[in-house]
Write an enzyme that holds these catalytic residues in place. Structure first.
Site, PDB file in Angstrom:
ATOM      1  N   ASP A  14       0.815  -1.218   0.000  1.00 11.85           N
ATOM      2  CA  ASP A  14       0.000   0.000   0.000  1.00 11.85           C
ATOM      3  C   ASP A  14       0.844   1.262   0.000  1.00 11.85           C
ATOM      4  O   ASP A  14       0.649   2.155  -0.828  1.00 11.85           O
ATOM      5  CB  ASP A  14      -0.935   0.004   1.210  1.00 11.85           C
ATOM      6  CG  ASP A  14      -2.052  -1.024   1.094  1.00 11.85           C
ATOM      7  OD1 ASP A  14      -2.345  -1.446  -0.034  1.00 11.85           O
ATOM      8  OD2 ASP A  14      -2.613  -1.405   2.132  1.00 11.85           O
ATOM      9  N   ARG A  93       0.853   3.248  16.202  1.00 10.57           N
ATOM     10  CA  ARG A  93       0.281   4.370  15.441  1.00 10.57           C
ATOM     11  C   ARG A  93       0.453   5.725  16.121  1.00 10.57           C
ATOM     12  O   ARG A  93       0.848   6.692  15.470  1.00 10.57           O
ATOM     13  CB  ARG A  93      -1.197   4.119  15.139  1.00 10.57           C
ATOM     14  CG  ARG A  93      -1.525   2.907  14.279  1.00 10.57           C
ATOM     15  CD  ARG A  93      -0.432   2.445  13.389  1.00 10.57           C
ATOM     16  NE  ARG A  93      -0.864   1.410  12.457  1.00 10.57           N
ATOM     17  CZ  ARG A  93      -0.066   0.499  11.952  1.00 10.57           C
ATOM     18  NH1 ARG A  93       1.206   0.461  12.329  1.00 10.57           N
ATOM     19  NH2 ARG A  93      -0.516  -0.385  11.088  1.00 10.57           N
ATOM     20  N   ASP A 122      -6.859   2.055  11.604  1.00 11.51           N
ATOM     21  CA  ASP A 122      -5.669   2.907  11.659  1.00 11.51           C
ATOM     22  C   ASP A 122      -5.928   4.327  11.188  1.00 11.51           C
ATOM     23  O   ASP A 122      -5.246   5.262  11.610  1.00 11.51           O
ATOM     24  CB  ASP A 122      -4.540   2.283  10.831  1.00 11.51           C
ATOM     25  CG  ASP A 122      -3.869   1.133  11.549  1.00 11.51           C
ATOM     26  OD1 ASP A 122      -4.048   1.026  12.773  1.00 11.51           O
ATOM     27  OD2 ASP A 122      -3.163   0.343  10.896  1.00 11.51           O
ATOM     28  N   SER A 174      -1.804  -8.898   4.061  1.00 16.44           N
ATOM     29  CA  SER A 174      -1.406  -7.591   4.553  1.00 16.44           C
ATOM     30  C   SER A 174      -0.833  -7.814   5.948  1.00 16.44           C
ATOM     31  O   SER A 174      -1.528  -8.304   6.834  1.00 16.44           O
ATOM     32  CB  SER A 174      -2.615  -6.653   4.621  1.00 16.44           C
ATOM     33  OG  SER A 174      -2.254  -5.434   5.224  1.00 16.44           O
TER      34      SER A 174
END
Length: 399
Positions: A14, A93, A122, A174
């Site tokens: 991504d 994050r 996220d 992923s």
């Protein structure tokens, strides 16, 4: 307005595609990659980012900061989202967002960007964290806007522009990694009835292939911080966590498979590997039960783990409530001194021993031997007083 953008860059499919996509939109892309213990060859990241179209690539070692300022507070809260998920990806994050804000100021950028989808958690974690630290920054999320409808289309785009990516149509997982664990999504895992294929796992062996003999591991704590494994002291917390990942992983410990309620309202099948976190949670909880009085221990279990996990999961790391809960758990952590012994075997880990100079366990009161010092006559009076409400209730019901 400057068209500079600081992109949270993992080097995966991504974010690699995002670099090229933003560059084609006229943005000057600076990538930021945090080393949070994912165990990958990050020295290749700058070259890879620039090959994708970035004008500059930053790689920063945050392993110890991540371990002490994010993993440790979450461990001290025993926070598990929905009782299972140790918040592996969720924890990195806010730290990455903090760094995006810092570098946006340094480079004079008006934008930061991330690779989260429109139905992912996220996006909330990145954006709430960024705005809590700098509400004037604009956050870009290309995956919510671009034309690609599948990871397969992204792979084709990457191949067309010679963007180096690991994901393929044959293995379209992923994967997000840090020293606290691995999050694995996509591909065959999207069917909640399908057993996760072995090629989806990286840190844990299949329990069937784990050693035939159990292994014992001792974890020592000092004021709520893990400091030693089997007597070996670790000045750096992240190194202790990495070694625990190896120890637990070779016994197949730390696999989590769950259907999770995402923040945006959908259910998602999630697979995680968290070997070290699994051991540390078991050890910390057990040591708490040994060293905390009943009133504090019960209050802690009833209130802190759920609320803390929910805050982290929902992107509220930089909220006053999370800071206040840290104040409580830091106070409690002063009592968490001692060593816990765990037994690892075929995918399981359980506590088989614990000791502490702060232990509230008194053998003379607990024993049923001739050493017994408990006042049994007082026990009879206790039950009369404690059970009085039910005794009265029973009389009324009998009428």
């Amino acid at each position: 307005m400057s068209k500079k953008v600081i992109l949270a860059y993992s080097g995966g499919l991504d974010t690699s595609v995002i670099v090229r996509w933003l560059a084609e939109k006229g943005y000057e892309v600076i990538t930021y990659t945090a080393d949070v213990g994912q165990g990958e060859e990050l020295e290749e990241i700058p070259q890879k980012a620039k090959a994708s179209g970035a004008v500059e690539a930053i790689v920063e070692d945050l392993r110890e900061e991540f371990a002490r300022e994010y993993c440790l507070p979450t461990l001290r809260a025993l926070a598990l989202y929905e009782g299972k998920y140790p918040l592996t990806a969720s924890l990195s994050r806010p730290l990455i967002a903090k760094k995006l804000v810092e570098y946006a100021q340094k480079f004079g950028a008006d934008f930061v960007a991330h690779g989260s989808t429109g139905k992912g958690n996220d996006q909330v974690r990145f954006e709430l964290s960024v705005w809590a630290l700098n509400p004037d920054l604009e956050v870009l999320a290309p995956v919510r806007e671009w034309e690609f409808r599948s990871r397969e289309e992204e792979v084709e785009y990457a191949l067309r522009f010679n963007i180096p990516v690991k994901a393929t149509k044959e293995k379209p997982y992923s994967i997000d990694k840090n020293l606290w664990g691995i999050s694995i999504e996509c591909g065959p895992l999207e069917d909640p009835w399908t057993e996760p294929p072995e090629d989806a796992f990286e840190w844990t062996v299949s329990p069937e292939k784990a050693p035939e003999e159990a292994e014992y591991v001792e974890i020592s704590f000092k004021e709520g911080t893990p400091v030693a494994i089997n007597g070996k002291e670790y000045p750096k917390l992240y190194e202790l966590i990495l070694d625990l990942n190896k120890i637990a992983g070779r016994h197949g410990v730390g696999r989590i498979d769950m259907v999770e309620n995402r923040l945006v309202g959908i259910k998602s099948r999630e697979v995680y590997e968290a070997p070290a976190a699994t051991l540390l949670y078991e050890a910390y909880r057990d040591l708490l039960s040994l060293t905390l009085d009943r009133f504090t221990f019960h209050y802690f279990l009833s209130h802190i783990p759920y609320e803390y996990a929910k805050l982290v999961y929902e992107g509220l790391w930089f909220s006053p409530l999370r800071e206040a809960l840290d104040g409580f758990t830091e106070r409690i952590a002063r009592f968490v001194d001692g060593t816990v012994r765990l037994k690892l075997y075929k995918g399981r880990a359980w506590v088989v021993g614990r000791k502490s100079e702060r232990s509230l366990y008194v053998e003379d009161l607990a024993t049923y031997s001739e050493k017994d010092a408990f006042d049994h006559k007082a026990g009879a009076q206790f039950t009369k007083v404690f059970g009085l409400p039910l005794k009265i209730l029973g009389r009324i019901r009998r009428r």
